[in-house]
Write an enzyme that holds these catalytic residues in place. Structure first.
Site, PDB file in Angstrom:
ATOM      1  N   ASP A   3      -1.933  -1.571  10.152  1.00 15.82           N
ATOM      2  CA  ASP A   3      -2.107  -1.594   8.586  1.00 15.82           C
ATOM      3  C   ASP A   3      -2.846  -3.001   8.059  1.00 15.82           C
ATOM      4  O   ASP A   3      -3.340  -2.882   7.172  1.00 15.82           O
ATOM      5  CB  ASP A   3      -0.918  -1.252   7.825  1.00 15.82           C
ATOM      6  CG  ASP A   3      -0.359   0.274   7.823  1.00 15.82           C
ATOM      7  OD1 ASP A   3      -1.312   1.180   7.988  1.00 15.82           O
ATOM      8  OD2 ASP A   3       0.609   0.100   7.824  1.00 15.82           O
ATOM      9  N   SER A  31       2.698  -6.317   6.902  1.00 15.94           N
ATOM     10  CA  SER A  31       1.275  -6.366   7.242  1.00 15.94           C
ATOM     11  C   SER A  31       0.714  -7.120   6.303  1.00 15.94           C
ATOM     12  O   SER A  31      -0.474  -7.803   6.512  1.00 15.94           O
ATOM     13  CB  SER A  31       0.848  -4.778   7.535  1.00 15.94           C
ATOM     14  OG  SER A  31       1.571  -4.175   8.182  1.00 15.94           O
ATOM     15  N   ALA A  80       9.781  -0.145   4.614  1.00 11.98           N
ATOM     16  CA  ALA A  80       9.979   0.898   3.206  1.00 11.98           C
ATOM     17  C   ALA A  80       8.673   1.863   3.520  1.00 11.98           C
ATOM     18  O   ALA A  80       8.740   2.697   2.746  1.00 11.98           O
ATOM     19  CB  ALA A  80       9.695   0.139   1.961  1.00 11.98           C
ATOM     20  N   LYS A 113       0.786  -1.150   0.090  1.00 10.21           N
ATOM     21  CA  LYS A 113       0.081  -0.055   0.013  1.00 10.21           C
ATOM     22  C   LYS A 113       0.897   1.160   0.027  1.00 10.21           C
ATOM     23  O   LYS A 113       1.992   1.377   0.475  1.00 10.21           O
ATOM     24  CB  LYS A 113      -0.853   0.068   1.257  1.00 10.21           C
ATOM     25  CG  LYS A 113       0.022   0.091   2.623  1.00 10.21           C
ATOM     26  CD  LYS A 113      -0.007   1.514   3.100  1.00 10.21           C
ATOM     27  CE  LYS A 113       0.787   1.725   4.429  1.00 10.21           C
ATOM     28  NZ  LYS A 113       1.780   2.416   4.505  1.00 10.21           N
TER      29      LYS A 113
HETATM   30  O1  C5P Z   1       0.523  -0.734  14.524  1.00  7.24           O
HETATM   31  P1  C5P Z   1       2.049  -1.080  14.047  1.00  7.24           P
HETATM   32  O2  C5P Z   1       2.618  -2.258  14.663  1.00  7.24           O
HETATM   33  O3  C5P Z   1       2.246  -1.106  12.668  1.00  7.24           O
HETATM   34  O4  C5P Z   1       2.610   0.328  14.671  1.00  7.24           O
HETATM   35  C1  C5P Z   1       4.196   0.394  14.628  1.00  7.24           C
HETATM   36  C2  C5P Z   1       4.453   1.617  15.575  1.00  7.24           C
HETATM   37  O5  C5P Z   1       4.127   2.713  14.935  1.00  7.24           O
HETATM   38  C3  C5P Z   1       3.956   1.499  16.881  1.00  7.24           C
HETATM   39  O6  C5P Z   1       4.503   0.893  17.657  1.00  7.24           O
HETATM   40  C4  C5P Z   1       3.840   3.209  17.259  1.00  7.24           C
HETATM   41  O7  C5P Z   1       5.006   3.394  17.957  1.00  7.24           O
HETATM   42  C5  C5P Z   1       3.665   3.773  15.717  1.00  7.24           C
HETATM   43  N1  C5P Z   1       2.229   4.090  15.694  1.00  7.24           N
HETATM   44  C6  C5P Z   1       1.798   5.093  16.297  1.00  7.24           C
HETATM   45  N2  C5P Z   1       0.364   5.197  15.955  1.00  7.24           N
HETATM   46  C7  C5P Z   1      -0.552   4.560  15.048  1.00  7.24           C
HETATM   47  C8  C5P Z   1       0.083   3.714  14.168  1.00  7.24           C
HETATM   48  C9  C5P Z   1       1.493   3.477  14.404  1.00  7.24           C
HETATM   49  O8  C5P Z   1       2.152   5.806  17.031  1.00  7.24           O
HETATM   50  N3  C5P Z   1      -1.735   4.906  14.899  1.00  7.24           N
END
Ligand code: C5P
Length: 314
Positions: free
Chosen positions: A141, A108, A102, A11
């Site tokens: 994601d 995801s 990237a 994406k």
């Molecule tokens: O949800 P995901 O594991 O992909 O997110 C990776 C990191 O990105 C989280 O640990 C957080 O530090 C940050 N993040 C955030 N707010 C979001 C999505 C991600 O702070 N809405």
């Protein structure tokens, strides 16, 4: 069937606005997510043992329990213990084409494919929204990657409202192979620098989220107005990633200066940068010109386009 092959598309973010902090430590976001044709291939086989095994020949992809694909399979085993004991473990092979770390949701989308694949393999008959709920517990994601296409994503990024598909918008995408940006670092740095501007109260956050549904980028997509879409491209994380990674800034500026490029933006927390171009022919020309201007083998360049689907069974 004892095995499935799934296509797992990457994406890009056409829009990423950081609105505020959430009680769970994440950020409240307003985003537009878009699937692109650049995809990985996931093979999932019923194993003769209880084990979950991950295979991938890409040097930057771990095959142990830290891989999101492994976590997705382990989650399904935990949620559906009877199916797990009936059908046994799974062997998962990832054929990587999406650049790693990237900002393209590569990990995801692989996890999303495993949720879809195990649902089929174990005859679970889950709905898309049930799969999305499991996906949300793996990463922000993952829910989008299941259905893909074009969607507004709010909350952590897991609350989705589908939009009219932006099919076949031509893109050139660049990523320095050895350059990785940590997503937690990008959000943490943003909070340190811009947290003062966050909307603090929950009513304010909700009002901003709902207003987003009728704003510029959403309208441009509903009208399929490419000229407007490129004007509305936005990514708050550029404010922290571009100053810290001059190579990414340089690539973005080079894209912007090319004839035929309508708009350019970093995707997610980077470091990949995409350019929207007029046609496939222009995309090939832009790719060639960037290659001539930056003769660094570390820079990977892709010609791709937007698509209207997420995980697909082949
Ligand atoms: O949800 P995901 O594991 O992909 O997110 C990776 C990191 O990105 C989280 O640990 C957080 O530090 C940050 N993040 C955030 N707010 C979001 C999505 C991600 O702070 N809405």
């Amino acid at each position: 069937m004892r095995s499935y092959r799934l296509i797992a598309p990457a994406k890009i973010n056409l829009y990423l606005e950081i609105i505020g902090s959430r009680a769970d430590g994440y950020h409240e976001l307003a985003m537009i997510l878009q699937s692109i044709d650049l995809s990985d291939e996931i093979d999932i086989h019923a194993a003769s043992t209880e084990n979950i095994r991950v295979y991938c020949d890409h040097p930057q992809v771990p095959t142990d329990q830290t891989n999101l694909v492994y976590k997705a399979a382990a989650l399904m085993a935990q949620e559906f213990p009877r199916a797990y004991s009936n059908f046994g473990g799974v062997d998962i092979t990832i054929k990587k084409h999406i650049p790693v770390a990237a900002g393209l949701a590569g990990g995801s989308t692989n996890a999303a494919a495993v949720l879809v694949g195990i649902d089929l393999l174990w005859n679970l008959g889950l709905t898309q929204s049930e799969l999305e709920e499991f996906g949300a517990s793996l990463g922000s994601d993952v829910p989008f990657c299941i259905g893909g296409g074009t969607a507004i994503a709010t909350g952590r990024g897991e609350q989705l409202s589908p939009l009219q598909s932006l099919d076949n918008l031509h893109l050139v995408l660049g990523k320095y192979r050895s350059l990785e940006v940590s997503t937690p670092w990008a959000y943490k740095t943003y909070r340190q620098q811009f947290g003062i501007n966050y909307i603090q109260d929950s009513e304010g956050l909700a009002a901003r989220t709902s207003a987003f549904h009728s704003e510029g980028m959403v309208k441009a997509i509903l009208n399929q107005d490419t000229g407007k879409i490129v004007q509305e491209l936005h990514n708050d994380l550029e404010k922290v990633v571009l100053p810290a990674y001059p190579q990414v800034l340089q690539l973005r500026e080079l894209f912007a200066s090319q004839t035929g490029v309508l708009g350019t933006m970093m995707s997610g927390s980077g470091p990949s940068v995409f350019a929207i171009v007029e046609s496939l022919t222009q995309a090939e020309i832009v790719k060639q010109r960037i290659r001539e201007a930056i003769s660094d083998d570390d820079l990977e360049l892709f010609v791709t386009h937007t698509i209207k689907h997420g995980i697909k069974i082949v």
